[in-house]
Design an enzyme around this catalytic site. Structure first.
Site, PDB file in Angstrom:
ATOM      1  N   ALA A 128       9.821  -3.896  -4.930  1.00 24.02           N
ATOM      2  CA  ALA A 128       9.332  -4.161  -3.582  1.00 24.02           C
ATOM      3  C   ALA A 128       9.926  -5.446  -3.002  1.00 24.02           C
ATOM      4  O   ALA A 128       9.417  -5.960  -2.009  1.00 24.02           O
ATOM      5  CB  ALA A 128       7.816  -4.244  -3.598  1.00 24.02           C
ATOM      6  N   ASN A 196       4.290  -8.238  -9.258  1.00 25.08           N
ATOM      7  CA  ASN A 196       5.424  -7.862 -10.114  1.00 25.08           C
ATOM      8  C   ASN A 196       6.718  -8.396  -9.520  1.00 25.08           C
ATOM      9  O   ASN A 196       7.647  -8.781 -10.238  1.00 25.08           O
ATOM     10  CB  ASN A 196       5.515  -6.337 -10.218  1.00 25.08           C
ATOM     11  CG  ASN A 196       4.367  -5.770 -11.023  1.00 25.08           C
ATOM     12  OD1 ASN A 196       4.319  -5.930 -12.232  1.00 25.08           O
ATOM     13  ND2 ASN A 196       3.432  -5.134 -10.348  1.00 25.08           N
ATOM     14  N   HIS A 226       6.435 -10.724   1.761  1.00 28.57           N
ATOM     15  CA  HIS A 226       6.963 -11.666   0.768  1.00 28.57           C
ATOM     16  C   HIS A 226       8.068 -12.507   1.427  1.00 28.57           C
ATOM     17  O   HIS A 226       8.980 -11.944   2.039  1.00 28.57           O
ATOM     18  CB  HIS A 226       7.571 -10.926  -0.427  1.00 28.57           C
ATOM     19  CG  HIS A 226       6.650  -9.912  -1.039  1.00 28.57           C
ATOM     20  ND1 HIS A 226       5.509 -10.245  -1.729  1.00 28.57           N
ATOM     21  CD2 HIS A 226       6.697  -8.557  -1.056  1.00 28.57           C
ATOM     22  CE1 HIS A 226       4.911  -9.148  -2.153  1.00 28.57           C
ATOM     23  NE2 HIS A 226       5.607  -8.110  -1.750  1.00 28.57           N
TER      24      HIS A 226
HETATM   25  N1  LIG Z   1       8.168  -3.936  -9.483  1.00 27.16           N
HETATM   26  C1  LIG Z   1       7.637  -3.824  -8.270  1.00 27.16           C
HETATM   27  O1  LIG Z   1       8.223  -4.254  -7.278  1.00 27.16           O
HETATM   28  C2  LIG Z   1       6.315  -3.180  -8.107  1.00 27.16           C
HETATM   29  C3  LIG Z   1       5.621  -2.737  -9.195  1.00 27.16           C
HETATM   30  N2  LIG Z   1       4.415  -2.110  -9.054  1.00 27.16           N
HETATM   31  C4  LIG Z   1       3.730  -1.701 -10.290  1.00 27.16           C
HETATM   32  O2  LIG Z   1       4.159  -0.365 -10.615  1.00 27.16           O
HETATM   33  C5  LIG Z   1       3.139   0.270 -11.398  1.00 27.16           C
HETATM   34  C6  LIG Z   1       2.843   1.652 -10.836  1.00 27.16           C
HETATM   35  O3  LIG Z   1       2.390   1.513  -9.498  1.00 27.16           O
HETATM   36  P1  LIG Z   1       1.781   2.757  -8.676  1.00 27.16           P
HETATM   37  O4  LIG Z   1       2.604   3.965  -8.893  1.00 27.16           O
HETATM   38  O5  LIG Z   1       1.535   2.285  -7.296  1.00 27.16           O
HETATM   39  O6  LIG Z   1       0.379   2.921  -9.432  1.00 27.16           O
HETATM   40  P2  LIG Z   1      -0.608   4.165  -9.364  1.00 27.16           P
HETATM   41  O7  LIG Z   1      -1.926   3.647  -9.767  1.00 27.16           O
HETATM   42  O8  LIG Z   1      -0.458   4.877  -8.073  1.00 27.16           O
HETATM   43  O9  LIG Z   1      -0.019   5.108 -10.515  1.00 27.16           O
HETATM   44  C7  LIG Z   1      -0.104   4.840 -11.877  1.00 27.16           C
HETATM   45  C8  LIG Z   1      -0.206   6.176 -12.588  1.00 27.16           C
HETATM   46  O10 LIG Z   1      -0.164   5.961 -13.993  1.00 27.16           O
HETATM   47  C9  LIG Z   1      -1.049   6.912 -14.570  1.00 27.16           C
HETATM   48  N3  LIG Z   1      -1.417   6.512 -15.920  1.00 27.16           N
HETATM   49  C10 LIG Z   1      -2.307   5.584 -16.329  1.00 27.16           C
HETATM   50  N4  LIG Z   1      -2.376   5.552 -17.667  1.00 27.16           N
HETATM   51  C11 LIG Z   1      -1.520   6.503 -18.110  1.00 27.16           C
HETATM   52  C12 LIG Z   1      -1.163   6.975 -19.409  1.00 27.16           C
HETATM   53  N5  LIG Z   1      -1.711   6.451 -20.494  1.00 27.16           N
HETATM   54  N6  LIG Z   1      -0.258   7.974 -19.499  1.00 27.16           N
HETATM   55  C13 LIG Z   1       0.301   8.498 -18.411  1.00 27.16           C
HETATM   56  N7  LIG Z   1       0.001   8.098 -17.145  1.00 27.16           N
HETATM   57  C14 LIG Z   1      -0.904   7.111 -17.022  1.00 27.16           C
HETATM   58  C15 LIG Z   1      -2.244   6.947 -13.616  1.00 27.16           C
HETATM   59  O11 LIG Z   1      -3.018   8.110 -13.799  1.00 27.16           O
HETATM   60  C16 LIG Z   1      -1.523   6.915 -12.275  1.00 27.16           C
HETATM   61  O12 LIG Z   1      -1.219   8.237 -11.839  1.00 27.16           O
HETATM   62  C17 LIG Z   1       1.924  -0.669 -11.374  1.00 27.16           C
HETATM   63  O13 LIG Z   1       1.871  -1.415 -12.573  1.00 27.16           O
HETATM   64  C18 LIG Z   1       2.222  -1.575 -10.192  1.00 27.16           C
HETATM   65  O14 LIG Z   1       1.595  -2.836 -10.326  1.00 27.16           O
HETATM   66  C19 LIG Z   1       3.890  -1.865  -7.817  1.00 27.16           C
HETATM   67  C20 LIG Z   1       4.557  -2.293  -6.703  1.00 27.16           C
HETATM   68  C21 LIG Z   1       5.787  -3.039  -6.743  1.00 27.16           C
HETATM   69  O1  LIG Z   2       4.456  -3.727  -3.113  1.00 33.32           O
HETATM   70  C1  LIG Z   2       4.553  -4.964  -2.997  1.00 33.32           C
HETATM   71  O2  LIG Z   2       4.757  -5.527  -1.915  1.00 33.32           O
HETATM   72  C2  LIG Z   2       4.537  -5.853  -4.201  1.00 33.32           C
HETATM   73  C3  LIG Z   2       3.671  -5.471  -5.289  1.00 33.32           C
HETATM   74  O3  LIG Z   2       2.703  -4.746  -5.142  1.00 33.32           O
HETATM   75  C4  LIG Z   2       3.975  -5.991  -6.617  1.00 33.32           C
HETATM   76  O4  LIG Z   2       4.885  -6.809  -6.743  1.00 33.32           O
HETATM   77  O5  LIG Z   2       3.310  -5.583  -7.582  1.00 33.32           O
END
Ligand SMILES: NC(=O)C1=CN([C@@H]2O[C@H](COP(=O)(O)OP(=O)(O)OC[C@H]3O[C@@H](n4cnc5c(N)ncnc54)[C@H](O)[C@@H]3O)[C@@H](O)[C@H]2O)C=CC1
Ligand SMILES: O=C([O-])CC(=O)C(=O)O
Length: 274
Positions: A128, A196, A226
């Site tokens: 992001a 993150n 951000h």
């Molecule tokens: N690197 C970046 O820029 C960003 C990273 N993130 C992170 O990415 C990750 C995913 O975000 P989202 O998709 O929005 O979350 P979300 O909550 O929409 O999806 C996570 C999925 O993982 C599943 N899950 C949970 N435990 C599980 C298991 N043991 N086995 C299989 N599936 C399982 C859940 O049921 C859910 O469907 C989060 O940790 C979030 O903080 C989010 C936004 C930006």
């Molecule tokens: O989506 C965003 O703007 C950032 C975010 O949630 C993350 O870094 O986990």
């Protein structure tokens, strides 16, 4: 078919079919040059039946720790609590793991050593954020400071451990409130599903202890905002991004697109950007 592997196609597996994982699965199913979706791991298969049934090619459904058996690249897009269970078995097999829950890497940094020892790789997408190409380049020289300010709407922050532990009431805010100021490492502990991006920024640049960050709860914004300032011996630059939240209000829509762009690069003939 599930275990399709045309001569040199890269097989991709996805752990977690939430807001990010479903977009990546759809893109792979629609076709990314040289890549196939081989498997997914979900917590509750019944919940994803309709989505999976709508895909043109059915991936296998496997437990999170078995994805590396049928994939060259395992994409982690589950909560950070699951990061180790997903990444460790994959890199042990010499696979690549794409990590979106980057904050979770800080407490599991031995996985990088494990990947190195076994010929695996850990790939952190820009996610992001913006400009990690420039931060990477500046880090080849000397970066003096990296400062980041994150503002999120109330819905995107609710339930963060820092807010809960400090009993902060953000529901009735009328004006922006600075919740946190400190290192990216401490920010990731207090806001594991929110910053993150700060950890990715820190790993590209001067590390999680020297990267400085503020987190604001801001009832006046509708996007995840951000802003970053980098001071280096090669350049000074400012970057900003205003992310439209996805169906998960904590997660910007662009995150999944960033992973798809990273996957496209794995087999693209023309690659642009570092
Ligand atoms: N690197 C970046 O820029 C960003 C990273 N993130 C992170 O990415 C990750 C995913 O975000 P989202 O998709 O929005 O979350 P979300 O909550 O929409 O999806 C996570 C999925 O993982 C599943 N899950 C949970 N435990 C599980 C298991 N043991 N086995 C299989 N599936 C399982 C859940 O049921 C859910 O469907 C989060 O940790 C979030 O903080 C989010 C936004 C930006
Ligand atoms: O989506 C965003 O703007 C950032 C975010 O949630 C993350 O870094 O986990």
């Amino acid at each position: 078919m599930t275990d399709r592997k045309a001569s040199n196609e890269l097989r991709v597996a996805i752990a977690g079919l939430g807001s990010i994982g479903t977009k990546i699965a759809t893109a792979l199913d629609e076709g990314i040059e040289g890549l196939t979706l081989s498997a997914v791991a979900v917590r509750d298969p019944a919940k994803h039946q309709a989505f999976l049934g709508g895909l043109r090619h059915q991936p296998q459904i496997l437990p999170i720790d078995r994805l590396g058996e049928v994939a060259d690249i395992v994409v982690e897009c589950a909560p950070s609590s699951q990061l180790r269970a997903i990444v460790e078995p994959a890199v042990k097999r010499g696979r690549s793991a794409v990590v979106v829950s980057v904050g979770g890497l800080l407490d599991n940094f031995d996985l990088v050593d494990l990947a190195r020892a076994r010929g695996g790789r850990i790939l952190v997408p820009t996610g992001a954020l913006i400009g990690l190409d420039a931060v990477n380049a500046a880090a080849v020289g000397t970066i003096h400071s990296v400062k980041m300010v994150t503002r999120k709407p109330i819905d995107g922050l609710r339930g963060a451990p820092f807010i809960v532990q400090n009993n902060i009431d953000i529901d009735d805010l009328r004006e922006p409130l600075k919740l946190f100021e400190g290192s990216a490492r401490d920010a990731a502990k207090g806001f594991p599903a929110n910053v993150n991006v700060a950890v990715a920024l820190s790993l590209a640049g001067i590390g999680p202890d020297r990267t400085q960050m503020q987190v604001w709860a801001d009832p006046t914004v509708t996007r995840n905002v951000h802003r970053i300032e980098v001071e280096a011996d090669s350049a000074r630059f400012s970057m900003g991004i205003e992310n439209i939240p996805s169906e998960n209000p904590k997660t910007g829509m662009i995150t999944a697109l960033s992973v798809i762009a990273l996957l496209r690069k794995q087999r693209a003939t023309l690659c642009v950007g570092t």
